[in-house]
Write an enzyme that holds these catalytic residues in place. Structure first.
Site, mmCIF file in Angstrom:
data_model
loop_
_atom_site.group_PDB
_atom_site.id
_atom_site.type_symbol
_atom_site.label_atom_id
_atom_site.label_comp_id
_atom_site.label_asym_id
_atom_site.label_seq_id
_atom_site.Cartn_x
_atom_site.Cartn_y
_atom_site.Cartn_z
ATOM 1 C CD GLN B 256 -0.993 -0.595 3.698
ATOM 2 O OE1 GLN B 256 -2.205 -0.620 3.607
ATOM 3 N NE2 GLN B 256 -0.364 -0.984 4.788
ATOM 4 C CG HIS B 286 -7.581 3.526 18.244
ATOM 5 N ND1 HIS B 286 -7.233 4.667 17.548
ATOM 6 C CD2 HIS B 286 -7.385 2.490 17.389
ATOM 7 C CE1 HIS B 286 -6.830 4.335 16.335
ATOM 8 N NE2 HIS B 286 -6.908 3.026 16.206
ATOM 9 C CG ASP B 330 -0.841 -4.414 9.646
ATOM 10 O OD1 ASP B 330 -1.729 -3.641 10.057
ATOM 11 O OD2 ASP B 330 -0.350 -4.324 8.508
ATOM 12 C CB ALA B 365 -5.546 -11.253 9.095
ATOM 13 C CG ASP B 382 -8.424 -1.067 13.617
ATOM 14 O OD1 ASP B 382 -9.322 -0.576 12.909
ATOM 15 O OD2 ASP B 382 -7.533 -0.383 14.155
#
Ligand SMILES: Cc1cc2nc3c(=O)[nH]c(=O)nc-3n(C[C@H](O)[C@H](O)[C@H](O)COP(=O)(O)OP(=O)(O)OC[C@H]3O[C@@H](n4cnc5c(N)ncnc54)[C@H](O)[C@@H]3O)c2cc1C
Lengths: 551, 519
Positions: B256, B286, B330, B365, B382
């Site tokens: 990205q 959060h 992540d 993930a 998230d």
């Protein structure tokens, strides 16, 4: 690089549309070098030697004794073995010509992902296909039955959305039918075609059977249905004034994809079979597709796992004959590892080789026991596995990479993406590029297939894909090529609903037959059904009482 | 210094009578170079505080180094013996080059160079040395034309006025209007122009090769002007125009495009152009994401974070002393490294990546979930919003099924679910998909000013009551906020949706439709 006797321009002009060749050769000299790769099987040599009457005789001490021998380890042969195993019968030997079983459903493996060399998917089965349902159940692919008793395929084995896109005039669109730019008449004709298909989906014959079933044996043989087999798909569309160019492209794509043949070469029965047989239950919804990174390689790997050490590879069956005692059978095979012949005496044999070889292997057919078996026509295919270091760049406004990626302006079918089912959406991948040779004369197609080697076919594949992916050459790290000379039987008009087809599947003496060719269409379901049927015939002959999974 | 090797026959200094240079105009030079000099210092200090964090330290370090470099420059000026005017012009051109390209060079270097602070301070020092040479050289050019007291008085006065101009212009006009990169280039241009016109102003004092100097000046001006014109492309921060604030970090990883911007209200993180958080109000997001799931579990010891590479959810989780381990999965190592090493981000996430309880896995993930064996008490999910098929899979029944298999008995899950107001169908699609995967889902929402009304789900496999008592010490979450989050106004109430599956990706299609309306 070695394009043999070809110039690049001639090569591309011969195998790709003229504009592609022109575009690829524009600017003249600088031809980028090809990435490495090799020509993968299958072994043509043996086929040619068999045709030339190669019939070695084993030495007296090179004979063995096994109750059942299966010749050929494609889906059909492996399915026969699987059926025997399921009944608890293990005293059989499967002889496979290639170093690996699987036939046209076999797969390869890179460091990144497994990929298909041929067959890449099946539609989710309906409950009527008991053999396939049992197989998928055994593999843990099904997670239950719905309210109507239809099997439910677990989500991760269904083809992940987005499934397909088409490349047309410089842009990727979602789906297979090109909606973009369609005129009112195009859409109207498309609607009429869908209505015709719906009609056949709704059809039930006097015995309550659907017009088109999977396997074919589960469908109807009503006169109305089989009369479709007497005309070409082109004629069928012509009679209905379905002339829209994009509709014809769409329907022809279906024929090329499933049978490797054009509208003019495909029986209307087979053409409609594609659209009508994979439709489930009441709501007319197309059955979802079941696939794996390695395509149907996953299915044959499971079957081969079950057969285990009873599979002997690099063993080419050259003769299946009645023994001198007139009761037992003798199977003679050539061991390619040692270049010697060996023999197996057995009670029953299942010959699961392609029809054009079966005719040469089985003595009783050679000797004219069944002279009216017509030789089916075969289409030739080239399959290239293109290993990429990264995904091709997506230009803005284009639909993203799907599982199946189709090029409208190309004689190829485009490519499937091996990593699609792995959830790996970035980085290296393998594209499996399919190119059917749709020459009207099947022999001419085979000649053309073999006239080009690894480098030539790699060049064709990369030039073709460069139209949609200008960066594919830089990304390609390897291109392997498979040339399937007898890739698929062609369902030409009259081939499917010919009585000869039924007779071809009938056992002769203790010799039983299995292969997708016996259905005159090349599909996993057909190969499986024939293998299971042959296995059940043998079990019955050996005195086993089993509940039939076949037909 | 070229002047040192200059063996020309003339004695040190300049002949008194020879030249009609106009002192008044020389003072304009003083003013301009003083402005430029201070601008470079401010640029370096601002940039350092953006990318290295801790503005007090950065400002005082940069000012200290810069001032000492000025001293070094002034001292070095005594080695310039001959051809003072020519050396002055050359110094101008060097300052123009170093100062003018300082900001673009530093921005480009940040993402690539390891010893970034060393580069930054060296550059500040180098600029300081050359700026330090400017005024003494100019003073010497005036030496025999004015009295000493006049020289000192006027030069210093113009010097300080120039500094004042810079310190006013910089925060009020330059940074907001031009951004750091263009400001840097603009003042480089100004410096180079001073150099160029000095070749005429001091023309009579330049012995030979004035033309050569002019050509160099022109080339430099052209270079800086192109840079100014193409500032976006040059810095590879082509998105600078897209963001309201200054881009202080930009890097394309294999996964990205990561961009961090800094403005008056703080930092913002963008992934592929989509805002992930704004430091001003991320605490609302959060706290809302993490604590309900932590509260709903009697004793959360092993926590899983999927996505959340910014480390901000980690910060909230680590506030719970009962937590023994946190596994953060992540995809992008570029993101987790940035969050642990980029000082402003690391400060914001409370250096949570340095906590020994935290382990980081850089994997997809979905693939990771299918492979691991561990089980977790709480999972915080998230991911970025489902705006692509690659992200859409992370919201499917298949994904939630895989997650389910990794949950310990009694485990709770908190999931970010896009906006129930702007993307109402998408929101409820996620809720219903979770339910289809066997979870009991409790939808909740709260306003986060940077995003709008934001939606989450608290989920468990067994029936449960939503928590009503907030933990101590929260900035946003108190009992009232906690309780009101679970209520939905009429315009966010459930709608009919399809379940999101791998083989239909219904959510991606909903999401695209809904956000199209707001773009
Ligand atoms: C490019 C391509 C794509 C396809 N895609 C699909 C698809 O997506 N879905 C689908 O359902 N079907 C597809 N098919 C059709 C596929 O052919 C069938 O699904 C199925 O694999 C046929 O299996 P089979 O056992 O009947 O025949 P084969 O695969 O032909 O198996 C015959 C086996 O016999 C062996 N053999 C031959 N001669 C001898 C000998 N003398 N001695 C011993 N062994 C011998 C061969 O090596 C081979 O292993 C595709 C086919 C091709 C070529």
């Amino acid at each position: 690089m070695g394009l043999g006797a070809w110039t690049r321009r001639d090569l591309l002009a011969s195998f790709l549309a003229a504009p592609v060749a022109a575009a690829a050769c524009r600017g003249g000299a600088a031809v980028p070098p090809l990435p490495p790769g090799e020509l993968a099987g299958p072994s043509f040599e043996l086929g040619h030697r068999l045709r030339d009457g190669f019939r070695p005789e084993p030495a007296a001490e090179a004979w063995d004794d096994v109750p059942v021998v299966i010749a050929g380890g494609g889906v059909a042969g492996l399915a026969a073995a699987w059926r025997l195993e399921r009944a608890g019968f293990e005293r059989f030997l499967l002889l496979e010509l290639e170093p690996e079983s699987g036939g046209t459903s076999r797969a390869g493996q890179s460091g990144v992902v497994a990929y298909p060399w041929g067959a890449h998917y099946i539609p989710a089965p309906l409950k009527e296909d008991r053999a396939l349902v049992a197989l998928l159940d055994e593999m843990g692919v099904l997670e239950g039955r719905d309210a109507r008793g239809e099997p439910i395929v677990a989500e991760q084995f269904l083809c992940r959305d987005p499934e397909e896109r088409v490349f047309h005039r410089g842009r990727w669109y979602e789906g297979l039918y090109l909606n973009a730019g369609a005129s009112d008449d195009d859409l109207y004709q498309y609607g009429r075609f869908v209505a015709e298909v719906r009609k056949w989906i709704a059809f039930r014959d006097g015995r309550g059977r659907r017009a088109f079933g999977l396997p074919v044996a589960a469908g109807s043989d009503d006169a109305d249905v089989i009369s479709l087999d007497r005309m070409t798909m082109a004629d069928w569309m012509g009679e209905r004034a379905l002339t829209s160019e994009r509709l014809r492209w769409y329907v022809e794509y279906a024929c090329r994809d499933d049978y490797g043949s054009k509208l003019e070469q495909t029986s209307a029965w087979a053409g409609l079979f594609y659209f009508c047989s994979r439709v489930g239950g009441l709501d007319d919804a197309a059955q979802p597709l079941v696939t794996w990174p390695e395509g149907n390689g996953r299915l044959v790997a499971h079957l081969a796992g079950v057969a285990g050490p009873r599979v002997r590879t690099r063993a080419a069956v050259t003769d299946v004959r009645v023994a001198a005692d007139g009761r037992r059978l003798e199977v003679v095979a050539w061991d390619a590892k040692t270049d010697t012949a060996f023999g197996v005496r057995c009670d029953r044999a299942i010959v699961a080789t392609p029809g054009h070889l079966t005719r040469r292997i089985v003595a009783s057919i050679r000797d004219g026991y069944s002279p009216d078996r017509p030789a089916p026509a075969y289409g030739a295919w080239m399959v290239a596995n293109i290993h990429l270091s990264d995904r091709p760049k997506l230009r803005p406004g284009n639909f993203p990479m799907c599982w199946d990626n189709v090029l409208v302006e190309s004689p190829s079918l485009g490519y499937v993406v091996a990593t699609h089912q792995t959830e790996l959406d970035r980085g290296p991948t393998v594209l499996t590029y399919y190119y059917p040779l749709t020459d009207s004369n099947a022999r001419e197609g085979q000649r053309r297939l073999l006239s080009a080697g690894r480098d030539e076919w790699a060049e064709v594949a990369l030039s073709d894909l460069s139209m949609a992916h200008p960066d594919v050459r830089e990304l390609a790290t390897r291109v392997d090529v498979m040339r399937w000379g007898h890739a698929m039987v062609r369902p030409e008009p009259g081939a499917v609903w010919d009585d000869a087809r039924r007779r071809a599947a009938a056992p002769i003496g203790g010799v039983h037959f299995a292969h997708t060719d016996l259905s005159r269409i090349a599909l996993f379901e057909e190969a499986l059904a024939h293998g299971v049927r042959a296995g059940e015939e043998v079990l019955a002959a050996l005195g086993f009482r089993v509940e039939a999974l076949a037909g | 210094m070229s002047a040192e090797s200059d063996t020309s026959s003339s004695p040190p200094g300049v002949p008194a009578d020879a030249t009609p240079i106009r002192p008044a105009i020389v003072f304009v030079n003083v003013f301009l170079i003083a402005t430029c000099g201070l601008i470079y210092e401010l640029l370096a200090a601002t940039l350092a505080s953006y990318v290295l964090g801790d503005s007090v330290t950065q400002f005082s370090l940069v000012i200290g180094i810069y001032l000492s470099a000025l001293g070094v420059g002034a001292w070095l000026s005594k080695f310039v013996r001959a051809d003072v005017a020519r050396v002055f012009v050359e110094v101008e051109l060097v300052v123009a080059l170093l100062g003018g390209t300082a900001a673009p060079v530093l921005f480009l270097a940040f993402a690539r160079v390891g010893a970034f602070s060393l580069l930054l301070y060296s550059l500040v020092f180098a600029i300081g040395v050359f700026v330090g040479l400017e005024i003494p050289l100019l003073m010497r050019l005036l030496e025999n034309r004015l009295t000493f007291k006049d020289i000192v008085a006027r030069v210093l006065a113009f010097d300080y006025i120039g500094s004042l101009a810079a310190s006013i212009l910089f925060p009020i006009i330059l940074v907001p209007r031009l951004g750091l990169v263009r400001t840097s280039l603009l003042f480089g241009l100004l410096n180079a122009s001073v150099g160029l016109w000095s070749t005429w102003l001091l023309g009579p004092l330049i012995r030979r090769g004035a033309t050569g100097l002019r050509i160099r000046a022109f080339l430099l001006i052209a270079l800086l002007a192109i840079g100014f014109w193409k500032a976006n492309a040059l810095t590879s921060l082509s998105e600078e125009g897209l963001y309201a604030d200054d881009v202080v970090y930009a890097r394309s990883t294999s996964y990205q495009r990561i961009v961090v911007t800094k403005g008056k209200s703080g930092f913002q993180l963008f992934l592929n152009g989509n805002l992930q958080f704004a430091s001003a109000d991320e605490y609302r997001y959060h706290e809302a994401l993490v604590h309900p799931a932590m509260l709903a579990h009697p004793n959360p010891r092993h926590v899983l974070v999927l996505g959340g590479g910014d480390g901000l959810a980690l910060r909230e989780i680590l506030k719970w002393s009962c937590v023994e381990s946190v596994t953060l999965v992540d995809l992008d190592p570029g993101m987790t490294e940035l969050s642990s090493r980029f000082p402003p981000l690391a400060e914001l996430n409370g250096h949570s990546f340095a906590d020994p309880r935290v382990s980081v896995v850089n994997r997809d993930a979905m693939i990771w979930l299918a492979e691991v064996q561990e089980s977790f008490d709480v999972a915080i999910v998230d991911f970025p919003d489902p705006n692509s098929f690659a992200l859409g899979k992370l919201y499917t029944t298949r994904f939630y099924g895989l997650l389910r298999a990794r949950l310990a008995p009694g485990a709770t899950v908190g999931i970010q679910c896009t906006s129930p107001l702007f993307a109402r169908t998408s929101y409820w699609c996620i809720v219903r998909t979770l339910e289809a995967a066997g979870f009991i889902a409790r939808p909740y929402q709260t306003p986060v000013p940077s995003f709008g009304v934001w939606g989450f789900v608290l989920a468990r496999l067994e029936p449960f009551d939503v928590p009503v008592v907030a933990p101590e010490g929260m900035r946003f979450l108190n009992d009232e906020a906690l309780q009101s989050m679970f209520r939905f106004s009429a315009d966010m109430k459930p709608v009919e949706v399809e379940i999101n599956r791998l083989d239909n990706q219904a959510l991606v299609r909903y999401y695209e439709q809904e956000w199209k309306r707001w773009d």
